[in-house]
Design a protein around this motif. Structure first.
Motif, PDB file in Angstrom:
ATOM      1  N   GLY A 215       0.785  -1.236   0.000  1.00 12.28           N
ATOM      2  CA  GLY A 215       0.000   0.000   0.000  1.00 12.28           C
ATOM      3  C   GLY A 215       0.809   1.274   0.000  1.00 12.28           C
ATOM      4  N   VAL A 216       2.090   1.182  -0.390  1.00  5.46           N
ATOM      5  CA  VAL A 216       2.897   2.393  -0.550  1.00  5.46           C
ATOM      6  C   VAL A 216       2.555   3.025  -1.901  1.00  5.46           C
ATOM      7  N   GLN A 217       2.385   4.335  -1.922  1.00  2.00           N
ATOM      8  CA  GLN A 217       2.138   5.044  -3.174  1.00  2.00           C
ATOM      9  C   GLN A 217       3.476   5.280  -3.874  1.00  2.00           C
ATOM     10  N   VAL A 218       3.622   4.735  -5.068  1.00  2.00           N
ATOM     11  CA  VAL A 218       4.879   4.788  -5.802  1.00  2.00           C
ATOM     12  C   VAL A 218       4.756   5.805  -6.933  1.00  2.00           C
ATOM     13  N   ARG A 219       5.663   6.796  -6.952  1.00  2.00           N
ATOM     14  CA  ARG A 219       5.597   7.890  -7.914  1.00  2.00           C
ATOM     15  C   ARG A 219       6.965   8.084  -8.560  1.00  2.00           C
ATOM     16  N   GLY A 220       7.077   7.756  -9.842  1.00  2.00           N
ATOM     17  CA  GLY A 220       8.330   7.872 -10.558  1.00  2.00           C
ATOM     18  C   GLY A 220       8.464   9.190 -11.298  1.00  2.00           C
ATOM     19  N   ILE A 221       9.700   9.672 -11.425  1.00  2.00           N
ATOM     20  CA  ILE A 221       9.992  10.899 -12.156  1.00  2.00           C
ATOM     21  C   ILE A 221      10.998  10.551 -13.254  1.00  2.00           C
ATOM     22  N   PRO A 222      10.527  10.456 -14.497  1.00  2.00           N
ATOM     23  CA  PRO A 222      11.421  10.047 -15.589  1.00  2.00           C
ATOM     24  C   PRO A 222      12.622  10.975 -15.735  1.00  2.00           C
ATOM     25  N   GLY A 223      13.787  10.348 -15.870  1.00  2.00           N
ATOM     26  CA  GLY A 223      15.013  11.087 -16.134  1.00  2.00           C
ATOM     27  C   GLY A 223      15.637  11.761 -14.940  1.00  2.00           C
ATOM     28  N   ALA A 224      15.052  11.620 -13.761  1.00  2.00           N
ATOM     29  CA  ALA A 224      15.584  12.312 -12.582  1.00  2.00           C
ATOM     30  C   ALA A 224      16.878  11.663 -12.104  1.00  2.00           C
ATOM     31  N   ALA A 225      17.708  12.466 -11.451  1.00  2.00           N
ATOM     32  CA  ALA A 225      18.911  11.953 -10.800  1.00  2.00           C
ATOM     33  C   ALA A 225      18.539  11.336  -9.458  1.00  2.00           C
ATOM     34  N   HIS A 226      19.525  10.713  -8.814  1.00  2.00           N
ATOM     35  CA  HIS A 226      19.271  10.109  -7.500  1.00  2.00           C
ATOM     36  C   HIS A 226      18.793  11.159  -6.503  1.00  2.00           C
ATOM     37  N   SER A 227      19.425  12.314  -6.479  1.00  2.00           N
ATOM     38  CA  SER A 227      18.941  13.425  -5.653  1.00  2.00           C
ATOM     39  C   SER A 227      17.882  14.161  -6.482  1.00  2.00           C
ATOM     40  N   VAL A 228      16.672  13.636  -6.448  1.00  2.00           N
ATOM     41  CA  VAL A 228      15.618  13.993  -7.397  1.00  2.00           C
ATOM     42  C   VAL A 228      15.343  15.486  -7.431  1.00  2.00           C
ATOM     43  N   TRP A 229      15.271  16.129  -6.263  1.00  2.00           N
ATOM     44  CA  TRP A 229      14.876  17.538  -6.240  1.00  2.00           C
ATOM     45  C   TRP A 229      15.975  18.462  -6.748  1.00  2.00           C
ATOM     46  N   PHE A 230      17.205  17.979  -6.830  1.00  2.00           N
ATOM     47  CA  PHE A 230      18.263  18.783  -7.438  1.00  2.00           C
ATOM     48  C   PHE A 230      18.102  18.830  -8.956  1.00  2.00           C
ATOM     49  N   SER A 231      17.830  17.671  -9.562  1.00  2.00           N
ATOM     50  CA  SER A 231      17.778  17.627 -11.035  1.00  2.00           C
ATOM     51  C   SER A 231      16.404  17.984 -11.589  1.00  2.00           C
ATOM     52  N   PHE A 233      13.444  19.693  -9.860  1.00  2.00           N
ATOM     53  CA  PHE A 233      12.791  20.313  -8.711  1.00  2.00           C
ATOM     54  C   PHE A 233      11.289  20.480  -8.916  1.00  2.00           C
ATOM     55  N   ALA A 234      10.881  21.016 -10.051  1.00  2.00           N
ATOM     56  CA  ALA A 234       9.455  21.239 -10.304  1.00  2.00           C
ATOM     57  C   ALA A 234       8.694  19.913 -10.316  1.00  2.00           C
ATOM     58  N   GLU A 235       9.297  18.895 -10.924  1.00  2.00           N
ATOM     59  CA  GLU A 235       8.634  17.590 -10.979  1.00  2.00           C
ATOM     60  C   GLU A 235       8.556  16.948  -9.585  1.00  2.00           C
ATOM     61  N   PHE A 236       9.601  17.152  -8.799  1.00  2.00           N
ATOM     62  CA  PHE A 236       9.597  16.612  -7.433  1.00  2.00           C
ATOM     63  C   PHE A 236       8.474  17.230  -6.610  1.00  2.00           C
ATOM     64  N   THR A 237       8.370  18.543  -6.621  1.00  2.00           N
ATOM     65  CA  THR A 237       7.321  19.196  -5.825  1.00  2.00           C
ATOM     66  C   THR A 237       5.944  18.858  -6.368  1.00  2.00           C
ATOM     67  N   ALA A 238       5.816  18.733  -7.702  1.00  2.00           N
ATOM     68  CA  ALA A 238       4.521  18.374  -8.277  1.00  2.00           C
ATOM     69  C   ALA A 238       4.111  16.952  -7.902  1.00  2.00           C
ATOM     70  N   SER A 239       5.102  16.096  -7.644  1.00  2.00           N
ATOM     71  CA  SER A 239       4.786  14.700  -7.283  1.00  2.00           C
ATOM     72  C   SER A 239       4.264  14.575  -5.861  1.00  2.00           C
ATOM     73  N   LEU A 240       4.352  15.660  -5.083  1.00  2.00           N
ATOM     74  CA  LEU A 240       3.925  15.635  -3.681  1.00  2.00           C
ATOM     75  C   LEU A 240       2.914  16.744  -3.406  1.00  2.00           C
ATOM     76  N   PRO A 241       1.718  16.652  -4.014  1.00  2.00           N
ATOM     77  CA  PRO A 241       0.708  17.682  -3.757  1.00  2.00           C
ATOM     78  C   PRO A 241       0.273  17.715  -2.296  1.00  2.00           C
ATOM     79  N   GLU A 242       0.481  16.615  -1.580  1.00  2.61           N
ATOM     80  CA  GLU A 242       0.162  16.601  -0.152  1.00  2.61           C
ATOM     81  C   GLU A 242       0.945  17.662   0.615  1.00  2.61           C
TER      82      GLU A 242
END
Length: 256
Positions: A215-231, A233-242
Motif C-alpha cells: 500500500g505504498v504510493q509509488v511515484r516515478g519521475i522520468p530522467g531524474a537523478a538520484h537526488s531527485v529535487w536537485f535535477s 525540482f518542479a517535478e519533485f514538488t509536483a509529485s507531492l501535492p500533499e
C-alpha cells in the motif's frame, strides 16, 4: 544523542500554518541539512515549521565510529522529541536518510512518511577499512564545487557549494560503521509515499512491487537523478501535492 537541526518557524501571515504538522527532512549520505535549501522555503511559505536534521557524522552533528542504523534512528527520534514534543510530524528522507526514517518511523509514527529514491534495504557486512577508504576518496572528490558541477551539470552554483561543504563535514568512519553491521530490509507503512528516479539505480523493480503490495504510493519521475529535487525540482514538488499543492492544510491525514 541530540543532532544538529536547522529549525524554522511557520509563517506569521494570517492563520497559515496553524495546526499543520512539523516537517522533518533527512538528507542522504554525504549530504547535510543544507541539501534541502530549495525545499525548506516552500514548506515554510505554506506555514509548516521545518526541522532539517544533520544525521550523525554529517554536517554539524556528532560523530560516532561505532554507529548502527538503530542508533542513528534513535538519535533522530530523540532530536524530534526534544525540539518538537507532542507535534504531528511529516517526514521526508532521501536515500540513506530514507533508511534511517524507515527505522525511526516505527517510533515517531509520522502523519506521512515520504521516501526519496531508496530501496529501504541495508546490505551490511561491509569491510570497515575498504569502506572508510572509499568514502574518504569520494569525500575528497566532492569537496570541490567545480568538480561537483562537472560531475552533475544539473547542479546550480549554490547546489554545488552546499554539497561541497557537506562533503567537507562528512565523517567516513561514522558512515562505514553503518554498513559494517547487520543487513536489514524495511517495509514502509501503508499510505507512505516513494518518489523515485525513473529509472533508478537504487530502487529495483522488485522493490517497487514490494512497496506497492503493502500500500505504498509509488511515484516515478522520468530522467531524474538520484537526488531527485536537485535535477527535477518542479517535478519533485509536483509529485507531492500533499505537501506542495495549492491548498495548505488540507492534504494529509493520519496513516494509523
Amino acid at each position: 544523542m541530540l543532532l544538529h537541526a536547522v529549525d524554522t518557524s511557520p509563517s506569521r501571515s494570517g492563520d497559515l500554518g496553524h495546526g499543520l504538522p512539523v516537517v522533518v527532512l533527512l538528507h542522504g549520505m554525504m549530504g547535510s541539512s543544507e541539501s534541502w535549501w530549495r525545499v525548506v522555503p516552500l514548506l515554510t511559505a505554506r506555514g509548516h515549521r521545518v526541522l532539517a536534521i544533520d544525521l550523525p557524522g554529517h554536517g554539524l552533528s556528532p560523530r560516532d565510529p561505532s554507529l548502527t542504523i538503530e542508533q542513528a534512528a534513535a538519535s533522530v527520534v530523540e532530536t524530534i522529541a526534544h525540539l518538537a514534543p507532542g507535534e504531528a510530524i511529516i517526514a521526508i528522507g532521501h536515500s540513506y536518510g530514507a533508511t534511517v526514517l524507515a527505522e525511526a518511523a516505527q517510533t515517531v509514527n509520522p502523519h506521512l512518511a515520504v521516501y526519496v529514491d531508496a530501496g529501504l534495504a541495508l546490505r551490511g557486512g561491509g569491510d570497515r577499512h575498504t569502506l572508510v577508504t572509499q568514502y574518504e576518496r569520494d569525500r575528497q572528490t566532492r569537496m570541490s564545487a567545480d568538480t561537483l558541477r562537472a560531475m552533475r551539470p544539473f547542479y546550480s552554483e549554490k547546489d554545488a557549494q552546499v554539497e561541497a561543504r557537506a562533503a567537507s563535514q562528512f565523517d567516513p568512519e561514522t558512515m562505514a560503521s553503518i554498513s559494517c553491521g547487520d543487513g536489514h530490509t524495511w517495509i514502509p507503512e501503508p499510505g507512505s509515499i516513494l518518489v523515485h528516479a525513473q529509472p533508478s539505480a537504487w530502487v529495483s523493480p522488485d522493490d517497487l512491487r514490494r512497496f506497492a503490495r503493502v500500500g505504498v504510493q509509488v511515484r516515478g519521475i522520468p530522467g531524474a537523478a538520484h537526488s531527485v529535487w536537485f535535477s527535477h525540482f518542479a517535478e519533485f514538488t509536483a509529485s507531492l501535492p500533499e505537501l506542495f499543492g495549492p491548498t495548505p492544510g488540507t492534504s494529509t491525514s493520519p496513516r494509523r
